[in-house]
Write an enzyme that holds these catalytic residues in place. Structure first.
Site, mmCIF file in Angstrom:
data_model
loop_
_atom_site.group_PDB
_atom_site.id
_atom_site.type_symbol
_atom_site.label_atom_id
_atom_site.label_comp_id
_atom_site.label_asym_id
_atom_site.label_seq_id
_atom_site.Cartn_x
_atom_site.Cartn_y
_atom_site.Cartn_z
ATOM 1 N N ASP A 56 -5.240 5.675 3.150
ATOM 2 C CA ASP A 56 -5.467 4.454 3.934
ATOM 3 C C ASP A 56 -6.956 4.110 4.032
ATOM 4 O OD1 ASP A 56 -4.861 2.281 5.496
ATOM 5 O OD2 ASP A 56 -4.649 3.426 7.359
ATOM 6 N N TRP A 72 -12.938 -0.172 3.732
ATOM 7 C CA TRP A 72 -14.089 0.366 3.001
ATOM 8 C C TRP A 72 -14.745 -0.751 2.174
ATOM 9 C CZ3 TRP A 72 -15.006 0.638 -2.322
ATOM 10 C CH2 TRP A 72 -16.162 1.353 -2.677
ATOM 11 N N ARG A 81 -11.016 -6.646 -1.662
ATOM 12 C CA ARG A 81 -10.007 -5.622 -1.342
ATOM 13 C C ARG A 81 -9.569 -4.905 -2.623
ATOM 14 N NH1 ARG A 81 -7.712 -5.424 3.448
ATOM 15 N NH2 ARG A 81 -5.810 -4.564 2.575
ATOM 16 N N HIS A 113 -9.227 -0.966 -3.741
ATOM 17 C CA HIS A 113 -8.070 -0.263 -4.308
ATOM 18 C C HIS A 113 -8.441 0.429 -5.627
ATOM 19 C CE1 HIS A 113 -5.542 -1.767 -1.212
ATOM 20 N NE2 HIS A 113 -5.516 -3.017 -1.630
ATOM 21 N N GLU A 133 6.542 -2.490 2.709
ATOM 22 C CA GLU A 133 5.896 -3.556 3.487
ATOM 23 C C GLU A 133 4.749 -4.212 2.705
ATOM 24 O OE1 GLU A 133 6.558 -0.425 4.773
ATOM 25 O OE2 GLU A 133 8.378 -1.222 5.718
ATOM 26 N N ARG A 154 2.046 -8.576 1.375
ATOM 27 C CA ARG A 154 0.614 -8.915 1.347
ATOM 28 C C ARG A 154 0.382 -10.148 0.473
ATOM 29 N NH1 ARG A 154 -3.162 -3.506 1.647
ATOM 30 N NH2 ARG A 154 -2.193 -2.712 3.539
ATOM 31 N N LEU A 171 1.892 20.925 -11.626
ATOM 32 C CA LEU A 171 1.929 20.129 -10.393
ATOM 33 C C LEU A 171 2.948 19.007 -10.554
ATOM 34 C CD1 LEU A 171 0.407 19.202 -7.646
ATOM 35 C CD2 LEU A 171 -0.764 17.588 -9.128
ATOM 36 N N SER A 200 3.757 5.506 9.557
ATOM 37 C CA SER A 200 3.964 4.283 8.768
ATOM 38 C C SER A 200 5.127 4.361 7.768
ATOM 39 C CB SER A 200 2.678 3.905 8.032
ATOM 40 O OG SER A 200 1.656 3.627 8.950
HETATM 41 C C1 FPP Z 1 -4.172 1.408 2.041
HETATM 42 O O1 FPP Z 1 -5.387 0.722 2.180
HETATM 43 C C2 FPP Z 1 -3.854 1.598 0.655
HETATM 44 C C3 FPP Z 1 -2.895 0.927 -0.034
HETATM 45 C C4 FPP Z 1 -2.044 -0.125 0.559
HETATM 46 C C5 FPP Z 1 -2.624 1.199 -1.409
HETATM 47 C C6 FPP Z 1 -3.077 2.542 -1.919
HETATM 48 C C7 FPP Z 1 -3.381 2.361 -3.328
HETATM 49 C C8 FPP Z 1 -4.355 2.984 -4.005
HETATM 50 C C9 FPP Z 1 -5.170 4.093 -3.461
HETATM 51 C C10 FPP Z 1 -4.634 2.559 -5.384
HETATM 52 C C11 FPP Z 1 -3.500 2.708 -6.310
HETATM 53 C C12 FPP Z 1 -3.181 4.130 -6.504
HETATM 54 C C13 FPP Z 1 -3.012 4.696 -7.688
HETATM 55 C C14 FPP Z 1 -2.732 6.155 -7.717
HETATM 56 C C15 FPP Z 1 -3.102 3.958 -8.943
HETATM 57 P P1 FPP Z 1 -5.351 -0.675 2.920
HETATM 58 O O2 FPP Z 1 -5.375 -1.725 1.887
HETATM 59 O O3 FPP Z 1 -4.181 -0.729 3.849
HETATM 60 O O4 FPP Z 1 -6.700 -0.600 3.680
HETATM 61 P P2 FPP Z 1 -7.031 -1.248 5.091
HETATM 62 O O5 FPP Z 1 -6.057 -0.668 6.071
HETATM 63 O O6 FPP Z 1 -8.432 -0.814 5.342
HETATM 64 O O7 FPP Z 1 -6.892 -2.735 4.909
#
Ligand code: FPP
Length: 239
Positions: free
Chosen positions: A18, A23, A31, A35, A65, A69, A129, A194
């Protein structure tokens, strides 16, 4: 911390990655750039986990969910997942990683679904793994799906209601055959589950890390494992 040595390695670590968006905002980036950096960190943690001897790693890459977005963010995340699977499949295979995707597959674009099936097939005999990627995953949907499958079997007299045990229920979840997580890590300072692995985390140790996912390092991962090993797990028994 008194014991800096890892003596008790969790078999299964689940992570809620998260904080990519927050960040990115802090760095004046989009955004999607958050990612992208998050996916690079995920790649490093997969290698770290396998080197340490963790047997199962489950990453929450896209929740049910998340489909709600902004369409630009959704398609960007899908493109990132596609890129990850295309570029990392061979290397993951060489590292002995078995990939398994959990989630509502019917909602995934065909290109991603085909890639997922290809990489799962390619890596299915790997033993170092098991990497479970939760994509289009929601735990309540998973539990409902398992319940429907079990209900159909009882309707068709293939299963007696009295025989529905925890073991039978486990076998109908997306995570069938995978032990429950010993440790769940969530980054970004939020302290919530969540809709992640609700059935499976009944006795899991929870570690919340006060860093956004793109800042999370293999050292932070090690620190979380040290925190885990210093916890006493009793599974509901007396102290
Ligand atoms: C939460 O940050 C993260 C996500 C919704 C997606 C997680 C995805 C990745 C780490 C990239 C894809 C992964 C791989 C392995 C290819 P957020 O967007 O909810 O952040 P925020 O809460 O600060 O808005």
């Amino acid at each position: 911390m008194s014991n800096r040595h890892l003596t008790k390695i969790p078999h299964h670590v689940a992570i809620i990655m998260d904080g990519n968006g927050r960040w990115a905002r802090g760095q004046s980036l989009s955004r999607l750039e958050g990612h992208k950096k998050g996916s690079e960190v995920a790649r490093e943690i997969v290698t770290a986990a396998s080197r340490i001897g963790v047997e199962y790693l489950t990453l929450y890459a896209f929740s049910s969910e998340n489909w709600r977005r902004d369409p630009h963010e959704v398609s960007g995340l899908m493109a990132l997942l596609q890129h990850y699977l295309e570029t990392e499949a061979e290397e993951l295979h060489k590292e002995g990683v078995r990939l398994k995707v959990i989630g509502e597959r019917s909602l995934l674009p065909n290109t991603i679904l085909n890639l997922v099936e290809h990489v799962e097939e390619l890596t299915k005999r790997n033993k170092t793994l098991t990497l479970q990627m939760a994509i289009s995953y929601g735990s309540r949907a998973e539990i409902l799906h398992a319940t429907q499958e079990i209900a159909k079997k009882t309707r068709d007299h293939r299963l007696d209601p009295e025989d529905i045990t925890e073991k039978i229920f486990n076998e109908h979840l997306y995570t069938a055959g995978i032990p429950d997580p010993d440790l769940l890590i969530r980054t970004s300072g939020e302290q919530r589950i969540s809709n992640y692995l609700l059935w499976q985390v009944a006795y899991t140790e929870l570690v919340f890390v006060d860093k956004f996912w793109p800042e999370f390092t293999p050292e932070d991962f090690m620190e979380a494992l040290l925190t885990y090993q210093n916890r006493e797990r009793r599974f509901g028994t007396a102290a």
